[in-house]
Scaffold this active site. Sequence first.
Site, PDB file in Angstrom:
ATOM      1  N   GLU A   1      51.016  32.960  -6.168  1.00 24.04           N
ATOM      2  CA  GLU A   1      50.198  34.230  -5.977  1.00 24.04           C
ATOM      3  C   GLU A   1      50.491  35.029  -4.818  1.00 24.04           C
ATOM      4  OE1 GLU A   1      45.777  34.016  -6.490  1.00 24.04           O
ATOM      5  OE2 GLU A   1      45.612  36.090  -6.038  1.00 24.04           O
TER       6      GLU A   1
ATOM      7  N   ASN B   1      43.532  36.990  -8.332  1.00 20.74           N
ATOM      8  CA  ASN B   1      42.605  38.134  -8.016  1.00 20.74           C
ATOM      9  C   ASN B   1      43.499  39.139  -7.453  1.00 20.74           C
ATOM     10  OD1 ASN B   1      40.554  36.417  -8.490  1.00 20.74           O
ATOM     11  ND2 ASN B   1      39.910  36.332  -6.217  1.00 20.74           N
TER      12      ASN B   1
ATOM     13  N   ASN C   1      43.282  38.894 -15.008  1.00 20.67           N
ATOM     14  CA  ASN C   1      42.966  37.592 -14.321  1.00 20.67           C
ATOM     15  C   ASN C   1      41.172  37.629 -14.144  1.00 20.67           C
ATOM     16  OD1 ASN C   1      43.321  35.228 -12.461  1.00 20.67           O
ATOM     17  ND2 ASN C   1      42.169  36.814 -11.191  1.00 20.67           N
ATOM     18  N   GLU C   2      40.520  36.641 -14.420  1.00 22.11           N
ATOM     19  CA  GLU C   2      39.380  36.460 -14.211  1.00 22.11           C
ATOM     20  C   GLU C   2      38.576  37.902 -14.401  1.00 22.11           C
ATOM     21  OE1 GLU C   2      38.824  34.191 -10.632  1.00 22.11           O
ATOM     22  OE2 GLU C   2      39.658  32.466 -11.670  1.00 22.11           O
TER      23      GLU C   2
ATOM     24  N   TYR D   1      38.399  24.755 -11.201  1.00 21.32           N
ATOM     25  CA  TYR D   1      38.676  24.209 -10.003  1.00 21.32           C
ATOM     26  C   TYR D   1      37.724  22.860  -9.621  1.00 21.32           C
ATOM     27  CZ  TYR D   1      41.905  27.713  -8.521  1.00 21.32           C
ATOM     28  OH  TYR D   1      42.888  28.706  -8.847  1.00 21.32           O
TER      29      TYR D   1
ATOM     30  N   GLU E   1      44.761  28.041 -14.122  1.00 26.81           N
ATOM     31  CA  GLU E   1      44.282  27.690 -12.766  1.00 26.81           C
ATOM     32  C   GLU E   1      43.389  26.567 -12.687  1.00 26.81           C
ATOM     33  OE1 GLU E   1      42.624  30.875 -10.094  1.00 26.81           O
ATOM     34  OE2 GLU E   1      43.734  32.512 -11.249  1.00 26.81           O
TER      35      GLU E   1
ATOM     36  N   GLN F   1      47.527  26.116  -6.157  1.00 26.65           N
ATOM     37  CA  GLN F   1      48.779  27.196  -6.513  1.00 26.65           C
ATOM     38  C   GLN F   1      49.969  26.030  -6.174  1.00 26.65           C
ATOM     39  OE1 GLN F   1      48.647  31.119  -4.763  1.00 26.65           O
ATOM     40  NE2 GLN F   1      46.688  31.378  -5.846  1.00 26.65           N
TER      41      GLN F   1
HETATM   42  O1  AHR Z   1      43.832  30.622  -6.899  1.00 23.20           O
HETATM   43  C1  AHR Z   1      43.074  31.161  -5.820  1.00 23.20           C
HETATM   44  C2  AHR Z   1      42.140  32.278  -6.734  1.00 23.20           C
HETATM   45  O2  AHR Z   1      41.434  31.726  -7.664  1.00 23.20           O
HETATM   46  C3  AHR Z   1      42.889  33.217  -7.670  1.00 23.20           C
HETATM   47  O3  AHR Z   1      43.422  34.412  -7.197  1.00 23.20           O
HETATM   48  C4  AHR Z   1      41.770  33.509  -8.670  1.00 23.20           C
HETATM   49  O4  AHR Z   1      42.044  34.036  -9.705  1.00 23.20           O
HETATM   50  C5  AHR Z   1      40.742  32.229  -8.637  1.00 23.20           C
HETATM   51  O5  AHR Z   1      39.447  32.572  -8.296  1.00 23.20           O
END
Ligand code: AHR
Length: 504
Positions: A26, A71, A171-172, A243, A291, A348
């Site tokens: 990203e 994001n 995305n999200e 996450y 992710e 990432q």
């Molecule tokens: O990976 C970091 C961020 O985490 C990304 O930009 C977003 O999609 C997620 O919230």
Amino acid sequence: MKCKSTVHKLFQIGAIDRRIFGGFVEHIGRCVYNGLYEPTHPDADADGVRNDVAELVRALDMPVTRYPGGNFVSGYDWKDGIGPREQRPARAEYAWEALETNEIGVDEFMKWCRKAGTAPLMAVNLGTGSLKDAQQLVEYCNFRGGTYWSDMRRKNGALDPYGIKVWCLGNEMDSPTQIGHKTAQEYGRLALECGKMMRMVDPSIELSLCGSSSVYMPTYGEWDSQVVEAAFDTVDYLALHNYFGYAANDRQAFVATPSILEWNIGNMVAICDAAAAKRKSPRRINLAVDEWNVWYRGNYKASPENIWQPGRSLNEEIYDMADVLVVGGALMTMLNHADRVKIGCIAQTVNVIAPIMTRPGGGAWRQTTYYPFLYLSKYGRGVSLAQHVDSPVFSCDNPYIPHPVAFLLSSAVYDEAAREIRVFAINRSLDEEMEFSFDMLGFSPSGVADAVEIHHDSLDAVNTETEENVRPAAIGRDRYRLKDAELTVSLKPASWNMFRIALV
Ligand code: AHR
């Protein structure tokens, strides 16, 4: 403690899609600028790409890399990043409060992909971007030539189409903090129409729909049902983000967190299949965990001194031995659901919550979490086998893990071409050795080809540019025994392990 996994040659979960070993690049922090791209670095090539970083990525053998966000994509205009570099605009980048110089755009990323041995999984902007922008990006990338945008690509140096296969529809979009956030109804409809328009350009592409950005969202589940209902006919994957960091200071609870992904996968499969059932459709929407990683330490936002700058540090998580167990465990959880999880992108790849770290002007090194990823990517090939697991359990105070958790987390893979079975096993007891047995019914093992563990006496151990404290080591022959079709081994507390068993 005694634990056992039993497999049978006939009981197979499904073929492993290599794309679960994907990465994510990203435009954020030092991932692109001052990360994989650093033109002033002594080891940079003519394009400004660091060779040392590209080599570390190449070794991970990531079939796909998601790009350009995250994001970031929700405010990004891809047209800013093409054509002569000196004419590209510098923009305020609002997702991460950075300066986007646009030195790297889609064409440079494609070159990097070739160098790093990966292929793009491209996201389109459904925050501020239009359907037309998304359609034109597919035309720029995948149309042979003879149209405005495909000829523009040719003019910019890429004569052949890029043939980008998988596309993320935003995305999200569930998150109120996302630029251009939508309600589920708005997004579902937009995704349907956008996908339709993108497929008009290239009918062979696959499309991924934004599911919930986290299991902790108040709209979790409801969002997913609504968007899958709206876009069922056009999408191939539902994306989920996971996450790990909940209760990270309670180490026993933390190493259980791959169970949250397990639960999340089950929920999303149920939602996709419920939509299919309502339509009496045999069609299956599969999952893209596009992710995932451990993430709880990073500085999420720019600090006053480094706001509106390009390539300054953000979310530079330094991973330790405990994280090896969670990262390894998460990837193994995806292997254990190989029938439905087809794509995974560790978030990432470089510097930002990443297995690879760099110092500007200096070295590039492997974080602790690089290693379970490396071994799983290299040897997690073939067919994932169903297991019957016997293990003592522990409970932890986490509402998202609504059941006791087994101390043993394992995955078994049959690679027919290589004539090997591989078993990956984590001992999640922090203080007790585990006597682990692996019974391979229906197979004729001939010997142990490789036995590797990742362990450190301290769960806090980390790697640095100069010291690799956490790294794989061979397991001594005195610690394991292969008798008939059963392997028995003693696993150290809080360890990640892999065995390659050769077949007759
Ligand atoms: O990976 C970091 C961020 O985490 C990304 O930009 C977003 O999609 C997620 O919230």
